[in-house]
Design a protein around this motif. Structure first.
Motif, short mmCIF file in Angstrom:
data_model
loop_
_atom_site.label_atom_id
_atom_site.label_comp_id
_atom_site.label_asym_id
_atom_site.label_seq_id
_atom_site.Cartn_x
_atom_site.Cartn_y
_atom_site.Cartn_z
N GLY A 68 0.80 -1.21 0.00
CA GLY A 68 0.00 0.00 0.00
C GLY A 68 0.83 1.26 0.00
O GLY A 68 0.36 2.33 0.41
N LYS A 69 2.08 1.18 -0.46
CA LYS A 69 2.93 2.37 -0.55
C LYS A 69 4.01 2.15 -1.60
O LYS A 69 4.29 1.02 -1.99
CB LYS A 69 3.55 2.70 0.80
N ARG A 70 4.62 3.21 -2.03
CA ARG A 70 5.62 3.16 -3.09
C ARG A 70 6.99 2.85 -2.53
O ARG A 70 7.34 3.23 -1.41
CB ARG A 70 5.68 4.50 -3.85
N LEU A 71 7.79 2.14 -3.32
CA LEU A 71 9.17 1.87 -2.94
C LEU A 71 10.01 3.13 -3.13
O LEU A 71 9.94 3.77 -4.18
CB LEU A 71 9.72 0.72 -3.78
N ASP A 72 10.79 3.47 -2.13
CA ASP A 72 11.67 4.64 -2.17
C ASP A 72 13.06 4.18 -2.62
O ASP A 72 13.75 3.49 -1.86
CB ASP A 72 11.74 5.27 -0.79
N PRO A 73 13.49 4.53 -3.84
CA PRO A 73 14.80 4.07 -4.33
C PRO A 73 15.96 4.45 -3.43
O PRO A 73 16.92 3.70 -3.28
CB PRO A 73 14.91 4.74 -5.71
N GLU A 74 15.88 5.62 -2.80
CA GLU A 74 16.98 6.06 -1.95
C GLU A 74 17.03 5.24 -0.66
O GLU A 74 18.12 4.91 -0.17
CB GLU A 74 16.84 7.55 -1.63
N ARG A 75 15.88 4.90 -0.12
CA ARG A 75 15.88 4.04 1.08
C ARG A 75 16.39 2.64 0.73
O ARG A 75 17.03 2.00 1.56
CB ARG A 75 14.48 3.97 1.67
N LEU A 76 16.08 2.17 -0.47
CA LEU A 76 16.60 0.87 -0.90
C LEU A 76 18.12 0.91 -0.97
O LEU A 76 18.80 -0.01 -0.51
CB LEU A 76 16.00 0.49 -2.26
N LYS A 77 18.67 1.97 -1.54
CA LYS A 77 20.13 2.11 -1.62
C LYS A 77 20.74 2.15 -0.22
O LYS A 77 21.79 1.55 0.03
CB LYS A 77 20.50 3.37 -2.40
N THR A 78 20.08 2.87 0.68
CA THR A 78 20.58 2.96 2.06
C THR A 78 20.61 1.58 2.72
O THR A 78 21.57 1.22 3.41
CB THR A 78 19.70 3.92 2.88
N ALA A 79 19.55 0.80 2.49
CA ALA A 79 19.48 -0.54 3.07
C ALA A 79 20.56 -1.45 2.49
O ALA A 79 21.18 -2.24 3.22
CB ALA A 79 18.10 -1.14 2.84
N VAL A 80 20.80 -1.35 1.19
CA VAL A 80 21.82 -2.19 0.55
C VAL A 80 23.22 -1.78 1.04
O VAL A 80 24.08 -2.64 1.28
CB VAL A 80 21.72 -2.09 -0.99
N ALA A 81 23.45 -0.49 1.21
CA ALA A 81 24.74 -0.04 1.75
C ALA A 81 24.95 -0.57 3.16
O ALA A 81 26.05 -1.03 3.51
CB ALA A 81 24.80 1.49 1.74
N SER A 82 23.90 -0.52 3.98
CA SER A 82 23.99 -1.07 5.34
C SER A 82 24.24 -2.57 5.31
O SER A 82 25.04 -3.09 6.11
CB SER A 82 22.69 -0.76 6.10
N SER A 83 23.60 -3.26 4.37
CA SER A 83 23.82 -4.71 4.22
C SER A 83 25.29 -5.00 3.94
O SER A 83 25.89 -5.92 4.51
CB SER A 83 22.96 -5.26 3.09
N GLY A 84 25.88 -4.23 3.03
CA GLY A 84 27.27 -4.44 2.68
C GLY A 84 28.20 -4.25 3.85
O GLY A 84 29.11 -5.06 4.08
N ARG A 85 27.96 -3.20 4.64
CA ARG A 85 28.80 -2.96 5.82
C ARG A 85 28.61 -4.07 6.85
O ARG A 85 29.58 -4.53 7.48
CB ARG A 85 28.47 -1.60 6.44
#
Length: 289
Positions: A68-85
């Protein structure tokens, strides 16, 4: 069993478990919710990465509708960066643990599995793996008993197994392939490719030979004395590769125990027999000191 709330959408991959397609399709029918599957090629070469990344991109509209909401590309990038660290911290933790004894429990590996999968991409996952690395780095090198690499699920609930492995000076589980199955680099500028890489390069994707080779590499890296392959009741993939894994692990110099059990249901467990076999295996390792 009703233990989880009704999902908005059910999503599974084709890898790791042969029952995925039937199980999750049936659950979607029972709950009357949308069902999607990500096909991960058995052969991880060629254009497999792009193929899986494309499927993940195509999932976005279905996920947005379910949430019920749109995916935020910037939040996705932030999550992937956190995953990498977070994964970087865990790799460093394993490297430092290779020279140290850690008095831990079987539940520690269970939490590691959850942290590197379910919670991955959150600040909590990153903080936990950073703290884990810092704490093991503060320990003196050496010490401890026999070092066990664990393959597949763990009987975290089973009292007889906890008696052997929890906070023990006799032995310790130095790693589990459910925790280090996909410690791959993550690029926040290519989030879908990074997520796809976690699937395509997982130890649970592809032929048994690749999973065996990956575990063998980690056994050497973590300075294991022996390996336990836990033949979880009902898991055809692990049961099917068990005999081959034992042959190859032992040919490489790692005594191996094939331990039949169930990580979930006590009705499928012969507790006394399991304890006898683990005890005999530890005596074997101690006799080779």
């Amino acid at each position: 069993s009703g233990g989880l709330p009704r999902p908005r959408l059910i999503l599974n991959t084709s890898m790791a478990c042969d029952a995925n397609h039937l199980t999750f399709r049936r659950l979607a029918e029972d709950y009357q919710v949308p069902h999607r599957t990500v096909e991960v090629p058995y052969d991880g070469g060629g254009d497999a990465l792009e193929y899986v990344a494309g499927q993940l991109r195509e999932l976005v509209p279905a996920l947005e509708e379910a949430a019920g909401k749109r995916l935020d590309p910037e939040r996705l990038k932030t999550a992937v960066a956190s995953s990498g660290r977070s994964l970087d911290w865990y790799r460093t933790y394993l490297d430092r643990r290779a020279a140290r004894h850690v008095s831990d429990s079987l539940s520690g590996e269970l939490l590691g599995m959850m942290n590197n999968h379910i919670l991955l991409g959150t600040p909590e996952s990153e903080a936990a793996n950073r703290l884990l690395c810092q704490e093991v780095s503060a320990l003196p090198e050496g010490g401890g008993g026999k070092r066990i690499l664990w393959v597949h699920t763990m009987p975290n609930w089973q009292t007889s197994m906890l008696a052997f492995f929890n906070l023990s000076l006799r032995c310790e589980v130095v790693g589990s392939d459910m925790c280090f199955d996909a410690l791959v680099p993550m690029d926040p500028e290519r989030p879908y490719e990074s997520l796809a890489r976690r699937l395509v390069h997982s130890l649970y994707r592809g032929p048994a030979e690749e999973r065996i080779a990956g575990n063998l590499a980690w056994a050497r890296r973590l300075r294991a004395d022996g390996i336990v392959v836990f033949c979880h009741w009902g898991c055809k993939q692990t049961l099917g590769m068990a005999a081959q894994a034992k042959r190859e692990f032992e040919a490489a110099g790692f005594p191996t125990l094939l331990l039949d059990g169930d990580g979930c249901d006590s009705r499928n467990v012969t507790d006394g027999q399991m304890a006898t076999r683990v005890g005999a295996f530890l005596e074997l390792l101690e006799g080779q000191a």
